[in-house]
Design an enzyme around this catalytic site. Sequence first.
Site, PDB file in Angstrom:
ATOM      1  N   LYS A 173      10.955 -13.323  44.072  1.00  0.00           N
ATOM      2  CA  LYS A 173      10.885 -14.756  43.761  1.00  0.00           C
ATOM      3  C   LYS A 173      10.342 -14.971  42.355  1.00  0.00           C
ATOM      4  O   LYS A 173       9.778 -14.048  41.747  1.00  0.00           O
ATOM      5  CB  LYS A 173       9.987 -15.459  44.786  1.00  0.00           C
ATOM      6  CG  LYS A 173       8.544 -14.972  44.778  1.00  0.00           C
ATOM      7  CD  LYS A 173       7.768 -15.524  45.968  1.00  0.00           C
ATOM      8  CE  LYS A 173       6.354 -14.951  46.000  1.00  0.00           C
ATOM      9  NZ  LYS A 173       5.638 -15.291  47.225  1.00  0.00           N
ATOM     10  N   ARG A 223      -0.097 -22.972  55.851  1.00  0.00           N
ATOM     11  CA  ARG A 223       0.790 -23.336  54.752  1.00  0.00           C
ATOM     12  C   ARG A 223       2.161 -23.672  55.340  1.00  0.00           C
ATOM     13  O   ARG A 223       2.547 -24.830  55.381  1.00  0.00           O
ATOM     14  CB  ARG A 223       0.845 -22.176  53.744  1.00  0.00           C
ATOM     15  CG  ARG A 223       1.478 -22.543  52.439  1.00  0.00           C
ATOM     16  CD  ARG A 223       1.339 -21.435  51.403  1.00  0.00           C
ATOM     17  NE  ARG A 223       2.158 -20.253  51.706  1.00  0.00           N
ATOM     18  CZ  ARG A 223       2.302 -19.241  50.861  1.00  0.00           C
ATOM     19  NH1 ARG A 223       1.693 -19.230  49.683  1.00  0.00           N
ATOM     20  NH2 ARG A 223       3.062 -18.207  51.177  1.00  0.00           N
ATOM     21  N   TYR A 262      -3.485 -24.945  13.880  1.00  0.00           N
ATOM     22  CA  TYR A 262      -3.761 -26.340  14.233  1.00  0.00           C
ATOM     23  C   TYR A 262      -5.254 -26.608  14.348  1.00  0.00           C
ATOM     24  O   TYR A 262      -6.014 -25.742  14.804  1.00  0.00           O
ATOM     25  CB  TYR A 262      -3.104 -26.678  15.576  1.00  0.00           C
ATOM     26  CG  TYR A 262      -1.613 -26.856  15.500  1.00  0.00           C
ATOM     27  CD1 TYR A 262      -1.027 -27.685  14.542  1.00  0.00           C
ATOM     28  CD2 TYR A 262      -0.780 -26.201  16.390  1.00  0.00           C
ATOM     29  CE1 TYR A 262       0.348 -27.850  14.492  1.00  0.00           C
ATOM     30  CE2 TYR A 262       0.593 -26.362  16.347  1.00  0.00           C
ATOM     31  CZ  TYR A 262       1.151 -27.191  15.390  1.00  0.00           C
ATOM     32  OH  TYR A 262       2.501 -27.351  15.339  1.00  0.00           O
TER      33      TYR A 262
END
Length: 369
Positions: free
Chosen positions: A37, A134, A262
């Site tokens: 996955k 879950r 930055y």
Amino acid sequence: MNNHVTVLEIDGNALQHNLEYFKKKLQPETKILAVVKAFGYGSDGVQIAQFLADKVDYFAVAYAVEGIALREAGIKTPILVLHPQTPNLKSIIDYKLEPNLYNFKIFNAFLKLADEIPLMNYPIHIKFNTGLNRLGFWHTDIPKIITSLKETNHVKVQSLFSHLAASEDVEEQDFTVNQINNFAYTAQQFYKHLGYEPMLHILNTSGVVNYAKAQFDMVRVGIGLYGFGNDEKETAQLKNTHNLKSIISQIHLIEPGETVGYNRAFVAKKPTKSATIPVGHADGLSRKLGNKKGFVIINNQKAKIIGNVCMDMIMVDVTKIDCKEGDEVIIFNSQDMLQHIADVSETIVYETLTAISQRVSKILKQGKD
Ligand SMILES: *Cc1c(COP(=O)(O)O)cnc(C)c1O
């Protein structure tokens, strides 16, 4: 064709080594499901699956769309979809994916579809909640599930499974053993009423490491294949699979008082040589690695990230490193480096790996060590 010079090299030999390491912990007849996955934990699910297709029994993905990508790439191995939703059940069938049915909403929707088409003995998987809370049926749902299954030959239960909540945590051993016993009991109840015996599985990687006796018919290995055993001793036995490399785009010589990046976050106190690398937070590097918290390796030396991590770049301090524009940069190539990045990023390796973004090129390499 992705020609981005920041490349994730997936080490096929390491993947194979890790698979064999887990096989040795298991009975020869225990099946292996490789969890691919989230793009193979931030790499490339298709390349991983193509490499493992003849070495494992099953694949698992979280969502239907991930399984479809594997089928479109020609993967023929059975694929378990861990978290299907009702709108994609039709495509799950079209692509011969095997759904996990975890509540009555999805179970009834799938049975209805199976009846309409009609399907014959289509493989489904049923998940039980044993404490993770879950996804999954509760064991008290068994009678109702069995009643529905007895009325149909459109589906066939391929496996019953559950998922551990804290398999990596020895402090939670009592809880985990209880989950395993609970699952075994549930499966026995299910068997008694169903009339045939689907496969059983509950262990993930750290489950295999800590509770190998509960391997049942199959185990689901994810992070372990990618080199992490959830404890230092196990991880040391595994090989790193994910190697992130880039190059130096540009070198700047900076005078004292000048700044880099930055918000002018890095201020040079002495003459400094900085190198700009084309990898940033949009590629998966946390901003927490900025300001000397993280480092890369250039010509075998550590170069600290200076200033803030930008979206597309980092700047590193190469004052003491003999290097030039175009030289190779290693962002990580070991479990130690990945663990360090995860620690500094205040997360776990799972997130560090899966954060590697789609912009990064991925290539699986296989060959001699
Ligand atoms: C992700 C996942 C796994 C794999 O877990 P690892 O810890 O990476 O081995 C196994 N089973 C389920 C249900 C999962 O969601």
